[in-house]
Design an enzyme around this catalytic site. Structure first.
Site, PDB file in Angstrom:
ATOM      1  N   GLY A   1      44.911  80.386 -49.442  1.00 61.00           N
ATOM      2  CA  GLY A   1      44.944  79.076 -48.792  1.00 61.00           C
ATOM      3  C   GLY A   1      43.992  78.091 -49.450  1.00 61.00           C
ATOM      4  O   GLY A   1      43.036  78.473 -50.132  1.00 61.00           O
TER       5      GLY A   1
ATOM      6  N   ARG B   1      39.999  71.835 -44.884  1.00 64.68           N
ATOM      7  CA  ARG B   1      38.964  71.308 -43.985  1.00 64.68           C
ATOM      8  C   ARG B   1      37.540  71.519 -44.488  1.00 64.68           C
ATOM      9  O   ARG B   1      36.590  70.977 -43.944  1.00 64.68           O
ATOM     10  CB  ARG B   1      39.126  71.924 -42.587  1.00 64.68           C
TER      11      ARG B   1
ATOM     12  N   GLY C   1      47.147  82.621 -32.612  1.00 67.70           N
ATOM     13  CA  GLY C   1      48.365  83.229 -32.092  1.00 67.70           C
ATOM     14  C   GLY C   1      48.033  84.010 -30.824  1.00 67.70           C
ATOM     15  O   GLY C   1      46.990  84.649 -30.734  1.00 67.70           O
TER      16      GLY C   1
ATOM     17  N   LYS D   1       3.457  81.825 -65.698  1.00 71.17           N
ATOM     18  CA  LYS D   1       4.771  82.171 -66.255  1.00 71.17           C
ATOM     19  C   LYS D   1       4.587  83.178 -67.362  1.00 71.17           C
ATOM     20  O   LYS D   1       3.718  83.005 -68.222  1.00 71.17           O
ATOM     21  CB  LYS D   1       5.438  80.914 -66.817  1.00 71.17           C
TER      22      LYS D   1
HETATM   23  C1  UD1 Z   1      46.846  83.207 -38.536  1.00 71.30           C
HETATM   24  C2  UD1 Z   1      47.819  83.984 -37.633  1.00 71.30           C
HETATM   25  C3  UD1 Z   1      47.409  83.775 -36.175  1.00 71.30           C
HETATM   26  C4  UD1 Z   1      45.982  84.225 -35.981  1.00 71.30           C
HETATM   27  C5  UD1 Z   1      45.062  83.514 -36.952  1.00 71.30           C
HETATM   28  C6  UD1 Z   1      43.692  84.129 -36.907  1.00 71.30           C
HETATM   29  C7  UD1 Z   1      49.944  83.933 -38.798  1.00 71.30           C
HETATM   30  C8  UD1 Z   1      51.279  83.322 -38.859  1.00 71.30           C
HETATM   31  N1  UD1 Z   1      49.142  83.477 -37.849  1.00 71.30           N
HETATM   32  O1  UD1 Z   1      47.029  81.820 -38.223  1.00 71.30           O
HETATM   33  O2  UD1 Z   1      48.255  84.523 -35.330  1.00 71.30           O
HETATM   34  O3  UD1 Z   1      45.585  83.952 -34.651  1.00 71.30           O
HETATM   35  O4  UD1 Z   1      45.528  83.662 -38.328  1.00 71.30           O
HETATM   36  O5  UD1 Z   1      42.773  83.389 -37.675  1.00 71.30           O
HETATM   37  O6  UD1 Z   1      49.638  84.825 -39.571  1.00 71.30           O
HETATM   38  N2  UD1 Z   1      47.209  82.494 -46.457  1.00 71.30           N
HETATM   39  C9  UD1 Z   1      47.670  82.800 -47.713  1.00 71.30           C
HETATM   40  N3  UD1 Z   1      48.911  82.354 -48.076  1.00 71.30           N
HETATM   41  C10 UD1 Z   1      49.699  81.649 -47.244  1.00 71.30           C
HETATM   42  C11 UD1 Z   1      49.212  81.345 -45.967  1.00 71.30           C
HETATM   43  C12 UD1 Z   1      47.971  81.779 -45.590  1.00 71.30           C
HETATM   44  O7  UD1 Z   1      46.986  83.449 -48.505  1.00 71.30           O
HETATM   45  O8  UD1 Z   1      50.821  81.307 -47.650  1.00 71.30           O
HETATM   46  C13 UD1 Z   1      45.877  82.966 -46.075  1.00 71.30           C
HETATM   47  C14 UD1 Z   1      44.928  81.828 -45.782  1.00 71.30           C
HETATM   48  O9  UD1 Z   1      44.190  81.490 -46.948  1.00 71.30           O
HETATM   49  C15 UD1 Z   1      44.028  82.434 -44.726  1.00 71.30           C
HETATM   50  C16 UD1 Z   1      44.942  83.411 -43.992  1.00 71.30           C
HETATM   51  O10 UD1 Z   1      46.002  83.670 -44.877  1.00 71.30           O
HETATM   52  O11 UD1 Z   1      42.965  83.181 -45.290  1.00 71.30           O
HETATM   53  C17 UD1 Z   1      45.436  82.863 -42.662  1.00 71.30           C
HETATM   54  O12 UD1 Z   1      46.269  81.754 -42.880  1.00 71.30           O
HETATM   55  P1  UD1 Z   1      46.224  80.490 -41.938  1.00 71.30           P
HETATM   56  O13 UD1 Z   1      47.237  79.511 -42.425  1.00 71.30           O
HETATM   57  O14 UD1 Z   1      44.838  80.009 -41.788  1.00 71.30           O
HETATM   58  O15 UD1 Z   1      46.754  81.112 -40.580  1.00 71.30           O
HETATM   59  P2  UD1 Z   1      46.476  80.604 -39.115  1.00 71.30           P
HETATM   60  O16 UD1 Z   1      47.332  79.438 -38.831  1.00 71.30           O
HETATM   61  O17 UD1 Z   1      45.017  80.463 -38.900  1.00 71.30           O
END
Ligand code: UD1
Ligand code: CA
Length: 474
Positions: free
Chosen positions: A15, A19, A143, A355
């Site tokens: 990701g 933010r 979630g 030093k």
């Molecule tokens: C996710 C969960 C949610 C949970 C939350 C906890 C899903 C759909 N939802 O939501 O149920 O409560 O985490 O924090 O899984 N990432 C990738 N590739 C992608 C998308 C995400 O590597 O295509 C990585 C992000 O960098 C991050 C993690 O996966 O480290 C979570 O992704 P994020 O989009 O933040 O998920 P949430 O919406 O927080």
């Protein structure tokens, strides 16, 4: 299932971390001086994982450059070119995961999760797979877990897809999931992106498992704050304080007194003996060893330092890559730069910079000096204002000061130069040639004279009192 199946960890770290408002990839932001991802991989190593597959995308090259695999853990990279969702991210790593493996999904931006919590998750989910839940008073953004009337896990619904009633649920998905590899592979292949965000949600596997009649088990994290993700710098600061509090507690349990555990920062490792006392606002970096009875005053900064038993590092001192023996006094306001070695009983006082130099046993440099590229013998006394002139503008040169030598105040020692054992250097000297042992050496620009017939200027009679008695106009 077979408990001897190798553990493969998949770490989601692709990701962008929008933010954080940062040029640095989010998972490289440090907690206690180490990238968040390094904490996660250390936890994976503590679980005896065989392989850790890290899914990278945004800033992936920087991540690969900055992260080194912890001992005993095989780290492999999987590139996710487009961030299409957490299930899509897992899918990028799956080709390198054998069917005969247990898989644990971790997050690169959840640095504080403890290995014991995940070991419990793995134990609970060995056969069916399991999800790590937490109870949050404010579940916003997470979630939510949907359970059947008899309490079995039915689905996870994302905040954006949840109804008003579902949003009241306080039991949330932390994101950590484990499952046998062959099951995970099949589930991930069956997940679509028909939802509010148009993403492939990993969490959809929960409903797939339930539909097959073998729902995922649930483990609950006891400390919800340990499984909090870091999305912005406020959460990063909270993670830092929480991690520091954990370390402070461990340090105190090991026998160190922290005058204020809330004002203690360890960005590395501390190896401390018994009855070590550390005052407020001390920062420790790298690897620091403090032997029994060492006292560290307030506002001290130690980086890669070893301090011997009973020594006192007084307030506002900065020590880097230095070794201090036993029963030494350093500071206040001392600066020991790399390569400094102080033997037992040495003293370094205020505004002294050292030093690449060694002080012999009982040697003293108590005030306002610079000792660079020097060897100072046992019990030598370095007067205030002594400077080793070690640099000729092109090269550095060495100064050797013998045992019990006495260097008078405000002496410049122009290196390369040697001062013999028990030699005395008169205050204010500029020493450019070797000074022999046991002798007094003077090297001043001119001899001091006293003129006995000299008279102070007198006020001229009748010049009036205009200057108010000041001597300025005399
Ligand atoms: C996710 C969960 C949610 C949970 C939350 C906890 C899903 C759909 N939802 O939501 O149920 O409560 O985490 O924090 O899984 N990432 C990738 N590739 C992608 C998308 C995400 O590597 O295509 C990585 C992000 O960098 C991050 C993690 O996966 O480290 C979570 O992704 P994020 O989009 O933040 O998920 P949430 O919406 O927080
Ligand atoms: Ca998140």
């Amino acid at each position: 299932m077979d408990s001897r199946l190798p553990l493969h960890v998949i770490v989601l770290a692709a990701g962008q971390g929008t933010r954080m408002q940062s040029a640095l990839p989010k998972v490289l932001h440090p907690v206690a001086g180490r990238p968040m991802l390094a904490h996660v991989l250390a936890t994976a190593a503590a679980l005896d994982a065989e392989v850790s597959h890290v899914v990278i995308g945004h800033g992936g090259e920087a991540v690969q450059r900055e992260i080194t695999a912890p001992a005993g853990l095989d780290v492999r990279w999987a590139i996710q070119h487009e961030q299409l969702g957490t299930a899509h991210a897992v899918d990028q790593a799956m080709p390198a995961v054998p069917d005969a493996a247990q898989v644990l999904i971790m997050y690169g931006d959840v640095p504080l999760v403890q290995s014991a919590t995940l070991a419990n998750l793995l134990a609970v989910g060995e056969a069916t797979g399991a999800l790590l839940a937490a109870q949050l008073s404010d579940p916003t953004g997470y979630g939510r877990l949907l359970r059947t009337a008899d309490g079995r896990l039915a689905a996870v619904v994302e905040e954006k897809d949840a109804t008003v009633e579902q949003r009241q649920i306080k039991e949330i998905n932390t994101g950590f999931v484990c499952a046998p590899a062959h099951k995970l592979r099949a589930w991930v292949a069956g997940i679509d992106n028909d939802n509010a965000k148009g993403e492939y949600y990993l969490t959809d596997l929960v409903a797939l498992a339930a539909a097959e009649g073998a729902p995922l088990a649930v483990a609950t994290a006891e400390e919800a704050a340990d499984v909090e993700g870091v999305n912005d710098r406020l959460q990063l600061a909270r993670a830092e304080r929480r991690f520091q509090a954990r370390q402070a507690e461990a340090v105190m349990r090991a026998g160190v007194s922290l005058r204020d555990p809330a004002r203690f920062d360890l960005r590395g490792t501390l190896d401390a003996g018994r009855d070590v006392v550390i005052d407020a606002d001390v920062i420790i970096e790298g690897h620091v060893v403090l032997a029994d009875g060492v006292q560290v005053g307030p506002f001290v900064h130690l980086r890669n330092v070893e301090v011997g038993a009973g020594s006192r590092i007084h307030s506002h001192s900065v020590l880097e890559s230095a070794r201090v023996g036993a029963d030494c006094d350093i500071g206040p306001f001392a600066r020991l730069r790399p390569g400094t070695q102080c033997a037992d009983g040495a003293r370094v006082g205020n505004f002294v910079e050292i030093k690449n130099a060694s002080l012999g046993p009982g040697a003293k440099a108590n005030h306002l000096s610079y000792l660079g590229d020097a060897t100072v013998g046992a019990k030598a006394n370095i007067g205030a204002g002594t400077i080793t002139c070690n640099y000729d503008g092109a090269n550095k040169h060495h100064t050797r000061i013998g045992e019990s030598a006495f260097i008078g105040s405000n002496t410049a020692l122009v290196a390369p130069v040697e001062v013999g054992d028990r030699a005395t250097i008169a205050a204010g000297s500029t020493i450019t040639k070797n000074a022999p042992a046991d002798a007094l050496t003077l090297a001043r620009s001119r001899e001091q004279k006293s003129l006995s017939g000299w008279k102070r200027p007198q006020k001229r009679p009748g010049s009036g009192g205009d200057n108010g008695g000041s001597q300025g106009g005399a």
